[in-house]
Motif scaffolding. Structure first.
Motif, short mmCIF file in Angstrom:
data_model
loop_
_atom_site.label_atom_id
_atom_site.label_comp_id
_atom_site.label_asym_id
_atom_site.label_seq_id
_atom_site.Cartn_x
_atom_site.Cartn_y
_atom_site.Cartn_z
N TYR A 1 -0.17 0.70 -2.34
CA TYR A 1 -0.56 0.09 -1.07
C TYR A 1 -1.77 0.82 -0.49
N TYR A 2 -2.54 0.05 0.27
CA TYR A 2 -3.65 0.62 1.05
C TYR A 2 -3.52 0.15 2.48
N SER A 3 -3.71 1.07 3.42
CA SER A 3 -3.71 0.70 4.84
C SER A 3 -4.88 1.42 5.52
N CYS A 4 -5.55 0.72 6.42
CA CYS A 4 -6.67 1.29 7.15
C CYS A 4 -6.14 2.30 8.15
N THR B 1 -4.43 -4.46 -0.68
CA THR B 1 -3.56 -3.81 0.30
C THR B 1 -2.16 -3.56 -0.23
N ARG B 2 -1.75 -4.32 -1.24
CA ARG B 2 -0.40 -4.15 -1.78
C ARG B 2 -0.39 -4.61 -3.24
N THR B 3 0.25 -3.81 -4.10
CA THR B 3 0.48 -4.22 -5.48
C THR B 3 1.95 -3.97 -5.82
N THR B 4 2.49 -4.75 -6.72
CA THR B 4 3.88 -4.61 -7.14
C THR B 4 3.95 -3.74 -8.39
N PRO B 5 4.71 -2.65 -8.35
CA PRO B 5 4.78 -1.76 -9.52
C PRO B 5 5.15 -2.52 -10.79
N PHE C 1 4.41 13.31 1.00
CA PHE C 1 4.85 14.30 0.03
C PHE C 1 5.55 13.67 -1.18
N PHE C 2 6.32 12.62 -0.95
CA PHE C 2 7.19 12.11 -2.00
C PHE C 2 6.88 10.65 -2.31
N HIS C 3 7.38 10.18 -3.46
CA HIS C 3 7.17 8.81 -3.90
C HIS C 3 8.28 7.88 -3.42
N ALA C 4 9.33 8.41 -2.83
CA ALA C 4 10.57 7.65 -2.67
C ALA C 4 10.48 6.48 -1.69
N PHE C 5 9.51 6.50 -0.77
CA PHE C 5 9.45 5.46 0.25
C PHE C 5 8.23 4.57 0.04
N SER C 6 8.46 3.26 0.11
CA SER C 6 7.33 2.34 0.04
C SER C 6 6.60 2.37 1.37
N GLY C 7 5.30 2.10 1.32
CA GLY C 7 4.52 2.20 2.55
C GLY C 7 4.01 0.86 3.00
N PRO C 8 3.23 0.85 4.07
CA PRO C 8 2.84 1.99 4.90
C PRO C 8 4.02 2.55 5.71
N THR C 9 3.87 3.81 6.13
CA THR C 9 4.87 4.44 6.98
C THR C 9 4.18 5.05 8.20
#
Length: 219
Positions: free
Chosen positions: A49-52, A84-88, A12-20
Motif C-alpha cells: 500500500y501507498y498513502s500520502c 495505492t493498494r496491491t493484493t499480495p 516495525f512489523f508486517h502483521a498489520f495491513s495499512g494504512p494505519t
C-alpha cells in the motif's frame, strides 16, 4: 547528485495491513534519521500500500513507493504515482513492471536472493536492490547485475527508523522530485553505497542468521 534510501517502512512489523494511524509517526522518525545521516530523500515503500503523508519533512524529500508482494517475490515501485493498494500474490512481476512504467515509476527487484525467484525471470527490471540486511555476499548480487546488465540501487529495508541509510543510493539528478528520481533509476544513473559502521554490521549479521534459519535465503 543526491542521496536516497530507496527502501524504507513506517512500521516495525508486517502483521498489520495499512494504512494505519502510526504511519505518520513512523514517517517522521524516518525523516529524522535520514536528516541525521545526511540523506536528501527517502522512499517510503510499505508492503502492498501507498498513502500520502502530510508531515513536516525538514527538507528531506519523501519519495512515494510501494513494496509489491508479487507472485514470485517482492518488487519496489517507486516514483510519482505508485499504486495505492496491491493484493499480495495477485500481480506477476511482469504486470508489476507494466503498472510501474505506466505510472512513470521505476520497477526494482527487492532483496533478489531472499524469499524470491523474481531474479530468474527475463524481464526489463530497472534495477536490482543491494538490500541493507545483506542476506548474501555482495559479489553474488554484483554478478546478477552484470549477467543481464541491470543497474544496482541501495535500500536499507528499514522497519526500525535507526536502520535508515545503512544502504542507500547516489542518484545522478539535480532534483530530488519523485519523477526525477524514478527517471534516473530507469536510465541507470545510480550507484549504491553501504554504511559499514560496527553497530550496523552486527545488525546485518543478526538478520543474516534469522533469514537463514527461516529458510528465506536462496543459494
Amino acid at each position: 547528485m543526491i542521496t536516497v534510501d530507496l527502501h524504507t517502512h513506517t512500521r516495525f512489523f508486517h502483521a498489520f495491513s495499512g494504512p494505519t494511524s502510526y504511519d505518520p509517526v513512523g514517517a517522521r522518525l524516518l525523516v529524522a534519521f535520514a536528516q541525521w545521516r545526511g540523506l536528501d530523500a527517502v522512499a517510503v515503500t510499505n508492503h502492498d500500500y501507498y498513502s500520502c503523508l502530510d508531515i513536516d519533512t525538514r527538507g528531506v524529500t519523501l519519495i512515494p513507493g510501494v513494496e509489491v508482494s508479487t507472485s514470485a517475490g517482492h518488487m519496489l515501485v517507486i516514483g510519482p504515482d505508485p499504486p495505492t493498494r496491491t493484493t499480495p500474490g495477485a500481480l506477476t512481476p511482469e504486470e508489476t513492471i507494466d503498472i510501474a512504467h505506466a505510472r512513470d515509476c521505476a520497477a526494482i527487484v527487492a532483496h533478489p536472493f531472499r524469499n524470491s525467484v523474481v531474479r530468474d525471470l527475463d524481464l526489463p527490471f530497472d534495477a536490482y536492490e543491494v538490500n541493507g540486511k545483506r542476506s548474501v555476499p555482495i559479489d553474488q548480487i554484483q554478478q546478477l547485475s552484470e549477467a543481464d546488465d541491470t543497474p544496482l540501487i541501495g535500500g536499507s529495508d528499514a522497519h526500525y527508523p535507526f536502520e535508515v541509510g545503512r544502504a542507500y543510493t547516489r542518484v545522478d539528478t539535480e532534483k530530488s522530485t519523485p519523477k526525477a528520481v524514478a527517471e534516473a533509476i530507469r536510465n541507470g544513473r545510480t550507484d549504491y553505497r553501504l554504511n559499514e559502521s560496527f553497530p550496523l554490521q552486527l545488525l546485518r549479521q543478526l538478520y543474516q542468521r534469522v533469514h537463514r534459519l527461516k529458510g528465506h535465503v536462496d543459494a
